[in-house]
Design a protein around this motif. Structure first.
Motif, PDB file in Angstrom:
ATOM      1  N   PRO A  45       8.348 -18.805 -10.506  1.00 52.43           N
ATOM      2  CA  PRO A  45       7.094 -19.490 -10.844  1.00 52.43           C
ATOM      3  C   PRO A  45       5.959 -19.114  -9.893  1.00 52.43           C
ATOM      4  CG  PRO A  45       8.798 -21.081 -10.182  1.00 52.43           C
ATOM      5  CD  PRO A  45       9.419 -19.712 -10.131  1.00 52.43           C
ATOM      6  N   GLU A  46       4.753 -19.060 -10.444  1.00 52.88           N
ATOM      7  CA  GLU A  46       3.570 -18.635  -9.689  1.00 52.88           C
ATOM      8  C   GLU A  46       3.385 -19.427  -8.392  1.00 52.88           C
ATOM      9  OE1 GLU A  46      -0.014 -19.124 -11.997  1.00 52.88           O
ATOM     10  OE2 GLU A  46      -0.889 -17.351 -11.070  1.00 52.88           O
ATOM     11  N   ALA A  47       3.622 -20.737  -8.462  1.00 52.18           N
ATOM     12  CA  ALA A  47       3.354 -21.603  -7.308  1.00 52.18           C
ATOM     13  C   ALA A  47       4.272 -21.308  -6.128  1.00 52.18           C
ATOM     14  CB  ALA A  47       3.495 -23.067  -7.712  1.00 52.18           C
ATOM     15  N   SER A  48       5.379 -20.621  -6.365  1.00 53.52           N
ATOM     16  CA  SER A  48       6.338 -20.378  -5.279  1.00 53.52           C
ATOM     17  C   SER A  48       6.163 -18.998  -4.643  1.00 53.52           C
ATOM     18  CB  SER A  48       7.768 -20.518  -5.807  1.00 53.52           C
ATOM     19  OG  SER A  48       8.026 -19.514  -6.763  1.00 53.52           O
ATOM     20  N   VAL A  49       5.140 -18.259  -5.079  1.00 49.12           N
ATOM     21  CA  VAL A  49       4.950 -16.887  -4.599  1.00 49.12           C
ATOM     22  C   VAL A  49       3.673 -16.768  -3.785  1.00 49.12           C
ATOM     23  CG1 VAL A  49       4.641 -14.476  -5.308  1.00 49.12           C
ATOM     24  CG2 VAL A  49       6.139 -15.977  -6.639  1.00 49.12           C
ATOM     25  N   SER A  50       3.755 -16.163  -2.602  1.00 48.68           N
ATOM     26  CA  SER A  50       2.525 -15.798  -1.887  1.00 48.68           C
ATOM     27  C   SER A  50       2.576 -14.314  -1.543  1.00 48.68           C
ATOM     28  CB  SER A  50       2.317 -16.673  -0.651  1.00 48.68           C
ATOM     29  OG  SER A  50       3.422 -16.601   0.190  1.00 48.68           O
ATOM     30  N   VAL A  51       1.436 -13.667  -1.783  1.00 45.74           N
ATOM     31  CA  VAL A  51       1.356 -12.208  -1.682  1.00 45.74           C
ATOM     32  C   VAL A  51       0.281 -11.825  -0.676  1.00 45.74           C
ATOM     33  CG1 VAL A  51       0.862 -10.082  -2.957  1.00 45.74           C
ATOM     34  CG2 VAL A  51       2.014 -11.980  -4.115  1.00 45.74           C
ATOM     35  N   SER A  52       0.571 -10.843   0.185  1.00 43.14           N
ATOM     36  CA  SER A  52      -0.467 -10.284   1.048  1.00 43.14           C
ATOM     37  C   SER A  52      -0.376  -8.769   1.009  1.00 43.14           C
ATOM     38  CB  SER A  52      -0.301 -10.794   2.483  1.00 43.14           C
ATOM     39  OG  SER A  52       0.940 -10.382   3.003  1.00 43.14           O
ATOM     40  N   GLY A  53      -1.519  -8.119   1.186  1.00 45.07           N
ATOM     41  CA  GLY A  53      -1.535  -6.659   1.215  1.00 45.07           C
ATOM     42  C   GLY A  53      -2.324  -6.066   0.068  1.00 45.07           C
ATOM     43  N   PRO A  54      -2.378  -4.718   0.025  1.00 41.69           N
ATOM     44  CA  PRO A  54      -3.219  -3.996  -0.937  1.00 41.69           C
ATOM     45  C   PRO A  54      -2.538  -3.846  -2.307  1.00 41.69           C
ATOM     46  CG  PRO A  54      -2.133  -2.438   0.508  1.00 41.69           C
ATOM     47  CD  PRO A  54      -1.700  -3.800   0.974  1.00 41.69           C
ATOM     48  N   VAL A  55      -2.725  -4.853  -3.158  1.00 39.75           N
ATOM     49  CA  VAL A  55      -2.090  -4.848  -4.478  1.00 39.75           C
ATOM     50  C   VAL A  55      -3.063  -4.343  -5.542  1.00 39.75           C
ATOM     51  CG1 VAL A  55      -1.106  -6.313  -6.280  1.00 39.75           C
ATOM     52  CG2 VAL A  55      -0.556  -6.744  -3.877  1.00 39.75           C
ATOM     53  N   LYS A  56      -2.577  -3.465  -6.398  1.00 41.25           N
ATOM     54  CA  LYS A  56      -3.338  -3.010  -7.567  1.00 41.25           C
ATOM     55  C   LYS A  56      -2.612  -3.475  -8.820  1.00 41.25           C
ATOM     56  CE  LYS A  56      -6.626  -0.008  -6.133  1.00 41.25           C
ATOM     57  NZ  LYS A  56      -8.043  -0.128  -6.468  1.00 41.25           N
ATOM     58  N   THR A  57      -3.359  -3.774  -9.863  1.00 39.28           N
ATOM     59  CA  THR A  57      -2.716  -4.164 -11.115  1.00 39.28           C
ATOM     60  C   THR A  57      -3.251  -3.333 -12.274  1.00 39.28           C
ATOM     61  OG1 THR A  57      -4.355  -5.894 -11.578  1.00 39.28           O
ATOM     62  CG2 THR A  57      -2.373  -6.562 -10.367  1.00 39.28           C
ATOM     63  N   TYR A  58      -2.408  -3.189 -13.284  1.00 41.14           N
ATOM     64  CA  TYR A  58      -2.772  -2.488 -14.512  1.00 41.14           C
ATOM     65  C   TYR A  58      -2.443  -3.406 -15.682  1.00 41.14           C
ATOM     66  CZ  TYR A  58      -2.355   0.823 -18.405  1.00 41.14           C
ATOM     67  OH  TYR A  58      -2.478   1.452 -19.610  1.00 41.14           O
ATOM     68  N   ARG A  59      -3.426  -3.655 -16.529  1.00 45.97           N
ATOM     69  CA  ARG A  59      -3.197  -4.507 -17.698  1.00 45.97           C
ATOM     70  C   ARG A  59      -2.503  -3.649 -18.748  1.00 45.97           C
ATOM     71  NH1 ARG A  59      -6.218  -9.332 -19.040  1.00 45.97           N
ATOM     72  NH2 ARG A  59      -5.216 -10.223 -20.884  1.00 45.97           N
ATOM     73  N   SER A  60      -1.167  -3.689 -18.731  1.00 43.81           N
ATOM     74  CA  SER A  60      -0.389  -2.768 -19.568  1.00 43.81           C
ATOM     75  C   SER A  60      -0.332  -3.192 -21.020  1.00 43.81           C
ATOM     76  CB  SER A  60       1.022  -2.617 -19.001  1.00 43.81           C
ATOM     77  OG  SER A  60       1.655  -3.875 -18.863  1.00 43.81           O
ATOM     78  N   SER A  61      -0.648  -4.439 -21.304  1.00 42.76           N
ATOM     79  CA  SER A  61      -0.721  -4.894 -22.695  1.00 42.76           C
ATOM     80  C   SER A  61      -1.667  -6.075 -22.733  1.00 42.76           C
ATOM     81  CB  SER A  61       0.660  -5.281 -23.225  1.00 42.76           C
ATOM     82  OG  SER A  61       1.146  -6.415 -22.533  1.00 42.76           O
ATOM     83  N   HIS A  62      -1.918  -6.594 -23.936  1.00 42.88           N
ATOM     84  CA  HIS A  62      -2.903  -7.682 -24.033  1.00 42.88           C
ATOM     85  C   HIS A  62      -2.446  -8.939 -23.309  1.00 42.88           C
ATOM     86  CE1 HIS A  62      -0.774 -10.128 -27.095  1.00 42.88           C
ATOM     87  NE2 HIS A  62      -0.264  -8.966 -27.426  1.00 42.88           N
ATOM     88  N   PHE A  63      -1.142  -9.059 -23.036  1.00 46.51           N
ATOM     89  CA  PHE A  63      -0.642 -10.307 -22.438  1.00 46.51           C
ATOM     90  C   PHE A  63      -0.053 -10.139 -21.040  1.00 46.51           C
ATOM     91  CE2 PHE A  63       3.845  -9.436 -22.794  1.00 46.51           C
ATOM     92  CZ  PHE A  63       3.895  -8.475 -23.784  1.00 46.51           C
ATOM     93  N   ALA A  64       0.038  -8.897 -20.535  1.00 48.34           N
ATOM     94  CA  ALA A  64       0.743  -8.717 -19.262  1.00 48.34           C
ATOM     95  C   ALA A  64       0.100  -7.664 -18.369  1.00 48.34           C
ATOM     96  CB  ALA A  64       2.202  -8.336 -19.517  1.00 48.34           C
ATOM     97  N   GLU A  65       0.361  -7.812 -17.059  1.00 47.79           N
ATOM     98  CA  GLU A  65      -0.079  -6.824 -16.083  1.00 47.79           C
ATOM     99  C   GLU A  65       1.123  -6.348 -15.277  1.00 47.79           C
ATOM    100  OE1 GLU A  65      -2.719  -8.946 -13.388  1.00 47.79           O
ATOM    101  OE2 GLU A  65      -1.026  -9.632 -12.191  1.00 47.79           O
ATOM    102  N   ARG A  66       0.988  -5.140 -14.724  1.00 47.11           N
ATOM    103  CA  ARG A  66       2.002  -4.598 -13.827  1.00 47.11           C
ATOM    104  C   ARG A  66       1.303  -4.291 -12.514  1.00 47.11           C
ATOM    105  NH1 ARG A  66       6.468  -2.619 -17.470  1.00 47.11           N
ATOM    106  NH2 ARG A  66       5.774  -3.328 -19.510  1.00 47.11           N
ATOM    107  N   ALA A  67       1.997  -4.531 -11.394  1.00 44.32           N
ATOM    108  CA  ALA A  67       1.376  -4.411 -10.076  1.00 44.32           C
ATOM    109  C   ALA A  67       2.159  -3.483  -9.175  1.00 44.32           C
ATOM    110  CB  ALA A  67       1.274  -5.793  -9.430  1.00 44.32           C
TER     111      ALA A  67
END
Ligand SMILES: [Zn+2]
Ligand SMILES: [Zn+2]
Length: 148
Positions: A45-67
């Motif tokens: 779940p989103e609330a349990s994740v914390s991220v640091s650093g240089p992240v890039k994302t790609y919107r691979s479809s209308h509903f999802a991204e890949r990082a």
């Protein structure tokens, strides 16, 4: 208890405050192209994740991204940005020592796995037709499924 994962170069760190018990593998065309072979993810779940650093994302479809890590290119996650699973991370197991202790429990698009390799074990196997029957938003994306 939290678990910390990192990319190959260490620039991206991901701390998870939730159990990571189950790994899902996907053989769809998008996952095969992005991962290089078979994509694996652990839902957190989103609330349990914390991220640091240089992240890039790609919107691979209308509903999802890949990082990925912008420094070393390591895959980080697939995440729905719309729909009923919006916000849920599917973190890649390789970020964590011993895959965070999780086990492979599910293989989707199992009938799309190339002839030259296979995942052993008695986990659940779901065909493309079975998966898209309950995930209509996936089948609706022209980049998902057949691209030949
Ligand atoms: Zn990195
Ligand atoms: Zn996939």
């Amino acid at each position: 208890m939290s678990v910390t994962g990192r990319c190959l170069c260490g620039a991206v760190r991901i701390v998870v405050d939730a159990p990571m018990a189950e790994i899902s593998a996907c053989h769809c065309d998008m996952c095969r192209r992005w991962s290089g072979s078979v994509q694996m993810g652990m839902e957190v779940p989103e609330a349990s994740v914390s991220v640091s650093g240089p992240v890039k994302t790609y919107r691979s479809s209308h509903f999802a991204e890949r990082a990925w890590c912008d420094t070393c290119g390591s895959a980080l996650w697939l995440r729905d940005v719309e729909g009923r699973n919006a916000g849920v991370f599917e973190l890649v197991p390789g970020l964590f020592d011993n895959a965070g202790g999780a086990r492979l429990t599910r293989e989707v698009y199992a009938d799309r796995c190339p002839d030259g390799y296979a995942l052993a074990g008695d986990h659940e196997r779901i065909s493309r037709a079975e998966y898209e029957a309950v995930n209509a938003h996936v089948a609706a994306d022209p980049r998902e499924g057949d691209m030949q």
